[in-house]
Design a protein around this motif. Sequence first.
Motif, PDB file in Angstrom:
ATOM      1  N   PHE A 242       0.827  -1.288   0.038  1.00 18.71           N
ATOM      2  CA  PHE A 242      -0.007   0.008   0.052  1.00 18.71           C
ATOM      3  C   PHE A 242       0.787   1.220  -0.088  1.00 18.71           C
ATOM      4  CE2 PHE A 242      -2.719   3.168   2.482  1.00 18.71           C
ATOM      5  CZ  PHE A 242      -3.872   3.243   1.358  1.00 18.71           C
ATOM      6  N   VAL A 243       2.043   1.138   1.061  1.00 26.70           N
ATOM      7  CA  VAL A 243       2.903   2.517   0.715  1.00 26.70           C
ATOM      8  C   VAL A 243       3.621   2.693  -0.629  1.00 26.70           C
ATOM      9  CG1 VAL A 243       5.051   3.088   1.791  1.00 26.70           C
ATOM     10  CG2 VAL A 243       3.238   2.237   3.163  1.00 26.70           C
ATOM     11  N   ALA A 244       4.017   1.377  -1.185  1.00 30.95           N
ATOM     12  CA  ALA A 244       4.562   1.398  -2.424  1.00 30.95           C
ATOM     13  C   ALA A 244       3.814   1.902  -3.450  1.00 30.95           C
ATOM     14  CB  ALA A 244       5.216  -0.067  -2.796  1.00 30.95           C
ATOM     15  N   SER A 245       2.447   1.762  -3.429  1.00 29.98           N
ATOM     16  CA  SER A 245       1.279   2.254  -4.350  1.00 29.98           C
ATOM     17  C   SER A 245       1.366   3.594  -4.405  1.00 29.98           C
ATOM     18  CB  SER A 245      -0.058   1.461  -4.025  1.00 29.98           C
ATOM     19  OG  SER A 245      -0.599   2.205  -2.686  1.00 29.98           O
ATOM     20  N   PHE A 246       1.493   4.438  -3.302  1.00 32.89           N
ATOM     21  CA  PHE A 246       1.807   5.762  -3.510  1.00 32.89           C
ATOM     22  C   PHE A 246       2.814   6.290  -4.608  1.00 32.89           C
ATOM     23  CE2 PHE A 246       0.912   6.242   1.470  1.00 32.89           C
ATOM     24  CZ  PHE A 246      -0.458   5.763   1.166  1.00 32.89           C
TER      25      PHE A 246
END
Lengths: 452, 452
Positions: free
Chosen positions: A304-308
């Motif tokens: 989820f963090v990477a999806s930013f």
Amino acid sequence: MPEVFEQDYTLEQLQKVTKALNSGQFVQVRRMLAETAPCDTALLLESSPHKVRSMLWQLVDPDIQGDVLEELSEDVRLGIIAQMEPELIAAATEDMDDDDLGDVLRSLPDTVYQDVIGAMDSQDRERATQALSYKEHSAGALMSTDTVTIRPDVTLEVVFRYLRLKGELPDGTDELYVVDKDNCFLGTLPVNTLLTKSPDSMVRDLMDEDKETIPISMDESEVAQLFERHNWISAPVVDDNAHLLGRVTIDDVVDVIREDAEHSLLSMAGLEDEEDTFAPVLKSSQRRSIWLGINLLTALMAAFVASFFEGTLDILPILAVLNGIVPSMGGVAGSQTLTLVIRGIALGHINQTNQRFLMGKELAIGALNGVLWSVLIAGVIAVWQWDFTLGAVIAFAMFMNLVAAGIAGASIPIMLKRMNIDPALAGSVVLTTVTDIVGIFAFLGTATWLLV
Amino acid sequence: MPEVFEQDYTLEQLQKVTKALNSGQFVQVRRMLAETAPCDTALLLESSPHKVRSMLWQLVDPDIQGDVLEELSEDVRLGIIAQMEPELIAAATEDMDDDDLGDVLRSLPDTVYQDVIGAMDSQDRERATQALSYKEHSAGALMSTDTVTIRPDVTLEVVFRYLRLKGELPDGTDELYVVDKDNCFLGTLPVNTLLTKSPDSMVRDLMDEDKETIPISMDESEVAQLFERHNWISAPVVDDNAHLLGRVTIDDVVDVIREDAEHSLLSMAGLEDEEDTFAPVLKSSQRRSIWLGINLLTALMAAFVASFFEGTLDILPILAVLNGIVPSMGGVAGSQTLTLVIRGIALGHINQTNQRFLMGKELAIGALNGVLWSVLIAGVIAVWQWDFTLGAVIAFAMFMNLVAAGIAGASIPIMLKRMNIDPALAGSVVLTTVTDIVGIFAFLGTATWLLV
């Protein structure tokens, strides 16, 4: 196949027994088991797949089933007891030490417990109730009530006569306990003193009044630390008014030491204490899946963090290729600190006085290793991708994450311990979450800022 | 600050001593240390940062330095000895047990060793040479030569007179050893028998001839397993011709048990055995950086694998976002199996007979957990990204990697053990490499095939 394992005696036994079992020679297996010491039978059971184990158990002489049960690790013991008739359980517990009796009874489901208690004679029932009255993992649950007590105002000669009358002493008796008429603990008379001093001496003059006693409610891990530090073989257990209640012996303490030391190892992988290597597949996979579920959550959080940064990844796919490196290094560095601190807490080495020093030390190690590995990774990436800015970005992220790993690895277990959460169990999940998220943010964040 | 650690007695001590030390009250610290038992002084030293530790050590009464050294863990002991003058080392080792004496001498650099030996009197020098003649980590290096031996053809009364003449027995004497005139081991006379049987009986009639002896070259871990299994307090050590050489006692075995159990925990994080929590920063970071270096190599290898799919990542940046999930789950599942198998090998539970069963079991658990988590992750991804093919791709990769993790986790330690490589040390690196590479290949490979 070369012999690579140490237990050759038992290995041979195991192969013979397994062979006999497979060819249906039950009578022969029964005979072989009758010739095996209870402790070796226990090892045989622990080394067997659960189906073989149940078959073997049926062939163990009921008279020694109690002795074998005492030697088994908890998980394996529970599995076997679950398949036994209440009457047989009651019979097997007859000669058991108080501490093992308590363990066995505590593990029974309520209805079975009632049946087992019902099948006991009144003397055993009383002993059972007594054994159950102490808190699990306390000195009370660890002790045996089988002690030899003497009075201070007699001579050694009288003690000798008393012991010869008794005819037998409890295992591991290295000292006799001196008590007054109210059974209050006064001191110990080491057997070595008894053997070397003049028979005319008075117990009072020779007894050791400085021996520390163990309060009945002391936690078993603390008891183990005392034994380890003082090299005791046995120690007296007393209530709040110094009445002698029983004694703890080194053989039970050794089990606690082994369990405590293994606890960190197993918990850090999300496994149960005393986990049975040969448990049925369904039972094992249930237990392990909890840990996998928690890990999936943290992995999804990291994703989820990477999806930013999907936009950045779209422009520079090389970042996706390199994205695993920084979190991985942070995870390893953090685990090292975490493992060391968890062990330090378990050994009683870490406390309020030195935890600040420890934090500073781990931060310094993180920074030092951070400099080393960020220079190295910058060089590798610069050469591999011929991109110096990318090298600088990954170097910065690596440094940040290694410092974060040092701080997190040292502070997480101490904080968890303060919140009464087992650091060995929860520590590595919390740590990985921190090092994953810091690693991704530092790498992709800096890249977005400098490269896009 | 709430009290969260158990060692309150020592914590209080430590705070008092630290306070006195910080305010330069060395005389007072010296007095406080003189009142502390050697085992507590040892705990105090182990819980102190290395600088405080050296200062404290200067203030420990030289007469009890030997006793304190005996109680210290190896790493801490070596650090202290490195700062001592040869004469002081020689003096401190005077009253040491043979096994600790051997450990200390083995750890000295050659030149210091010569000086220490030179400073000893001839009797101590002989004892030192003897202690050093046994292989490290063997029963010989663990034993003490201080035994009480008796002849079979005497009465207990004679034994009593002999013991009273002797005046003192070695610590932890729970049995006397019966030997013939050539010092060949014949059996044991338990102290309990001595105390409870008639003084007119002959030793020959009462001695236990079945007590197993320990060969001088047996590995200390094997010795510990025997002690644990048989609940021994001491055991005789013999040479190949059954001559009695000494005895091993439970207090030294407890250290081996603790070290062996901790070995897996520490090695799996790439830490040294007996690692000192409060070692200097430089020393600690050097040790740990080796492990980080190895991990960097595997992380680069994984990145290299991912770089094959840079084209795919360029087209579908969402794959980069999700790429960490499958390797992470494989790593956790594999670690669980690995930890369990490493422990099983250490306990002697795993051998040729059951390793095939174990492999099958771990494969089944991997498959079962694989189905569970691939269905779940497929659902999550399908909902999050609204892409069912992507869900199917990640589900397939997850299943493959969990099965691979089960097989790798079970087979890697067994293979390493067969190659005489410590599975606890090398296992997790090899495993992570496998689960990372399988995970990336399965996910990005399938995605390239189905989605691009």
